[in-house]
Design an enzyme around this catalytic site. Structure first.
Site, short mmCIF file in Angstrom:
data_model
loop_
_atom_site.label_atom_id
_atom_site.label_comp_id
_atom_site.label_asym_id
_atom_site.label_seq_id
_atom_site.Cartn_x
_atom_site.Cartn_y
_atom_site.Cartn_z
N LYS A 116 -16.42 -2.64 11.45
CA LYS A 116 -17.23 -2.56 10.23
C LYS A 116 -18.72 -2.80 10.51
O LYS A 116 -19.58 -2.22 9.84
CB LYS A 116 -16.74 -3.59 9.21
CG LYS A 116 -15.39 -3.27 8.57
CD LYS A 116 -15.07 -4.31 7.50
CE LYS A 116 -13.58 -4.42 7.23
NZ LYS A 116 -13.01 -3.36 6.42
N LYS A 158 -16.59 -11.17 6.38
CA LYS A 158 -15.57 -10.15 6.69
C LYS A 158 -15.38 -10.04 8.19
O LYS A 158 -16.35 -10.01 8.94
CB LYS A 158 -16.05 -8.76 6.24
CG LYS A 158 -15.79 -8.40 4.81
CD LYS A 158 -16.13 -6.93 4.62
CE LYS A 158 -16.22 -6.60 3.14
NZ LYS A 158 -16.62 -5.20 2.93
N GLY A 164 -6.89 -4.28 5.49
CA GLY A 164 -5.87 -4.85 4.62
C GLY A 164 -6.30 -6.17 4.01
O GLY A 164 -5.47 -7.01 3.67
N GLY A 165 -7.61 -6.36 3.84
CA GLY A 165 -8.10 -7.56 3.17
C GLY A 165 -8.02 -8.82 4.03
O GLY A 165 -8.35 -9.91 3.56
N GLU A 274 -15.59 4.54 1.70
CA GLU A 274 -15.41 3.55 0.63
C GLU A 274 -16.74 2.91 0.28
O GLU A 274 -17.46 2.43 1.17
CB GLU A 274 -14.41 2.47 1.05
CG GLU A 274 -13.00 2.99 1.26
CD GLU A 274 -11.95 1.89 1.45
OE1 GLU A 274 -10.77 2.14 1.18
OE2 GLU A 274 -12.32 0.76 1.87
N ARG A 296 -8.79 8.92 8.13
CA ARG A 296 -7.42 9.44 8.01
C ARG A 296 -7.21 9.94 6.59
O ARG A 296 -8.09 9.79 5.75
CB ARG A 296 -6.43 8.32 8.29
CG ARG A 296 -6.70 7.13 7.35
CD ARG A 296 -5.68 6.04 7.49
NE ARG A 296 -6.15 4.78 6.96
CZ ARG A 296 -6.07 4.39 5.70
NH1 ARG A 296 -5.53 5.18 4.80
NH2 ARG A 296 -6.52 3.21 5.32
#
Ligand code: ADP
Ligand code: ADP
Ligand code: MG
Length: 641
Positions: A116, A158, A164-165, A274, A296
């Site tokens: 990220k 993060k 997946g959080g 996102e 994907r």
């Protein structure tokens, strides 16, 4: 175009890919684990190759076995689906090295978006707005704390390798920062083997809006946005397209940013950018920030397909086989509105605990698009994602599509495992959601009311009693079989009721002291004077009532009585997972309902509680243990007598 492809996945997405491959006249090869020998995706494919044991690391994550299966069967290309190997650049390299084609982006594009922090830096360079924050290399706690002060609280920590959080912590005050950082880094190190984190401004009342992109390696187009704000613990529950309240200016700005992002990495195939959006006072063209890219096909891609008329898997196959982009941006338009609900085998009142079971009865609505990997009689095993199906609806307007979704869910019938269907129905009836007032905190704020509205209802139970007594059909036919006693007690696992036949087409069921009047008239059931959409279905596992607030009564089986030899004294792991914490030690007294341990599985934490009062005899697992389904965790002393 290819002649034959292999699908390196299972469940609904493998079936979804096979559908399109077949439509295009391609032959398909499925792969399967021991747990999936009889699975729907295996039955649907032209050929199937066994690749190993049920645990993903022994089968669906074994790139070598999958590539060998493709070579052995003469498949020319591999479709990865989502999850498993779909975002693994080393697998992409191995596929190419074997002389096969990976149906998806290049390994280099996946690597660039894999972390990220690096992805955010790259997007900043490409002129894509990113969430304000720190995504540098310096991981010194004091340095990170100073960065958090500068960003301004609340902040979000993060894991850079996260998904997946996991490895995510919201921090509201700087005094809590050090502890939150330590626990986020710890979780990231365990889950991803990489403790590095980034710090982001926490957007209040955010919306998750993502843009579907599609590239051919040099150019890209976007297929508009999806709103995935309806989340529980950072997991999507219901998605829709387009986003409610979207303005043409903001759509153009987000679409352009997403295309810039895809072209910056020469993206090829289907991908999703996102964004997090500040929706507090409406959507504004300068109020969205890049969060991450998923390289994907996304779980919720069908809503985009329904509003654009594009088959995204067809596009994937065509572009991977060397064709150019099937459409120009100006050819793409939005038609109507679409919703997708994720139907899971999970126990909502028990805290959304993933469930398993054999689907004794399974019926989907014929007025919705349903993506599923299971058939009646199939099993939801503890090894994989417990998703049973995606229910997808389309309508000319948002209100119509939402009513369609509600009605499709009401018409969905699953027995043999509990599901979240009634929770999904409650969501479709949520007032704010109905008005399009969505944000990622909606479910958490109204959780109690939503769970309550989805609990089984005594009037549905009264109908189930009728079914269990075998009286639902004679009642419908207008006459009851008179050889049966007019008043009798009906028992099932966990309860009983008194059933009285009052005359043709009418009966009274008394549950917990409350009488319920039942009738059948005009083609439907009436309970206590109100008509219901309920259907009574008898099946191998018992009697179910469907149609909202559904429930199943399991008949008493005299032979199966006393089957639990330990009398609730042994707590077993309900699924494979990681023991996160154990709260008791041997010798300790517990009462029914006490927390014994926390198990992490299926991306969620589950609290295991004592089934009865007693004294702990033995603690058989420790925090940090990886356990299989059915592994004994905690044993209570035998009960007296
Ligand atoms: P997407 O990003 O495509 O919308 P998600 O973010 O919900 O999908 O999930 C990402 C990945 O995690 C998917 O590959 C999916 O297979 C997997 N996944 C989603 N939900 C679960 C679950 N409850 N248990 C295990 N895996 C899941
Ligand atoms: P993952 O890799 O786990 O999908 P994401 O970065 O996509 O992680 O974030 C998952 C979810 O967390 C988002 O959908 C959103 O609900 C929430 N979230 C992420 N970043 C922020 C932020 N900066 N402010 C508020 N919520 C956020
Ligand atoms: Mg995400």
């Amino acid at each position: 175009m290819f002649q034959k492809i292999l699908i390196a996945n299972r469940g609904e997405i493998a079936c979804r890919v096979i559908d399109t491959a077949r439509k295009l006249g391609l032959r398909t090869v499925a792969v399967y684990s021991d747990a999936d020998r009889g699975a729907r995706h295996v039955a649907m494919a032209d050929e199937a190759v066994h690749i190993g044991g049920p645990a993903p690391r022994d089968s669906y994550l074994r790139g070598d076995a999958i590539i060998r299966a493709a070579l052995d069967t003469g498949a020319q290309a591999i479709h990865p689906g989502y999850g498993f190997l779909s975002e693994n650049p080393d697998f992409v390299d191995a596929v190419a090295a074997a002389g096969l084609i990976f149906i998806g982006p290049s390994a280099s594009a996946i690597r660039k978006m894999g972390l990220k922090d690096a992805a955010k830096a790259l997007m900043e360079q490409a002129g894509v707005p990113v969430v304000p924050g720190y995504h540098g290399e310096n991981q010194d706690p004091d340095h990170l704390a100073r960065q958090a002060d500068q960003i301004g609280y609340p902040v979000l920590i993060k894991a850079v390798a996260g998904g997946g959080g996991k490895g995510m912590r919201l921090v509201e005050h700087n005094r809590d920062f050090a502890a939150a950082l330590q626990s986020a880094q710890g979780e990231a190190a365990t889950a991803f083997g990489n403790p590095a984190v980034l710090i982001e401004k926490y957007i209040q009342q955010p919306r998750h809006i993502e843009v579907q992109v599609f590239g051919d390696g040099s150019r890209a187009v976007h297929l508009f946005e999806r709103d995935c704000s309806l989340q529980r613990r950072h997991q999507k529950v219901i998605e829709e397209a387009p986003a409610p309240g979207m303005t043409p200016e903001m759509r153009a700005a987000m679409g352009a940013a997403a295309v810039r992002a895809a072209e910056a990495i020469n993206y090829s195939g289907a991908g999703t950018i996102e964004f997090i959006v500040d929706g507090r006072d409406g959507l504004r063209a300068d109020g969205f920030w890049f969060m991450e890219m998923n390289t994907r096909l996304q779980v919720e891609h069908p809503v985009t397909e329904l509003i654009t008329g594009v088959d995204l898997v067809e596009w994937q196959l065509r572009v991977a086989s060397g064709e150019s982009l099937p459409a120009r941006q100006e050819d793409l338009t939005i038609n109507g509105h679409a919703f997708e609900a994720r139907l899971y085998a999970e126990d909502v009142p028990a805290g959304f605990l993933p469930a398993t079971g054999t689907l004794a009865h399974l019926k989907f609505p014929d007025h919705a698009r349903v993506e599923t990997g299971v058939r009646p009689g199939d099993t939801i095993s503890p090894w994989y994602d417990p998703m049973i199906a995606k229910i997808v609806t389309h309508g000319a307007t948002r209100a119509i599509a939402l009513r369609e979704l509600e009605s499709a869910l009401v018409d969905t019938e699953v027995a043999g495992s509990v599901t979240n269907v009634d929770f999904l129905i409650a969501l479709t009836r949520h007032e704010g959601f109905g008005k399009g007032e969505v944000d990622t905190g909606l479910i958490a704020r109204d959780l109690d009311a939503l769970v309550k509205a989805s609990e089984p209802d005594p009037r549905a139970k009264a109908l189930a009693v009728l079914g269990l007594a075998g009286l639902d059909d004679p009642m419908i036919r207008g006459g009851v079989t008179l050889w049966q006693p007019l008043r009798r007690t009906i028992s099932w696992e966990g309860g009983e009721a008194v059933l009285e036949v009052l005359g043709p087409g009418t009966a009274r069921v008394t549950l917990d002291g409350t009488p319920h009047q039942i009738g059948y008239e005009g083609g439907r059931w009436w309970v206590d004077g109100s008509p219901r959409r309920s259907r009574i279905v008898n099946h191998a596992a018992g009697t179910s009532v469907f149609g909202g607030r559904s429930l199943t009564l399991v008949p008493l089986d005299p032979l199966a009585r006393g089957g639990d030899e330990t009398g609730g004294g042994l707590t077993l792991s309900p699924m494979p997972g990681l023991v996160k914490a154990v709260f008791v030690e041997s010798g300790q007294e517990v009462v029914a309902g006490d927390r014994l341990a926390i198990l992490e599985a299926m991306k969620m934490e589950h609290t295991l509680t004592a089934a009865r009062d007693g004294r702990v005899a033995e603690v058989l697992a420790r925090a940090g243990d990886q356990v299989e389904a059915g592994a004994p965790l905690i044993r209570l002393e035998e009960e007296d007598g």
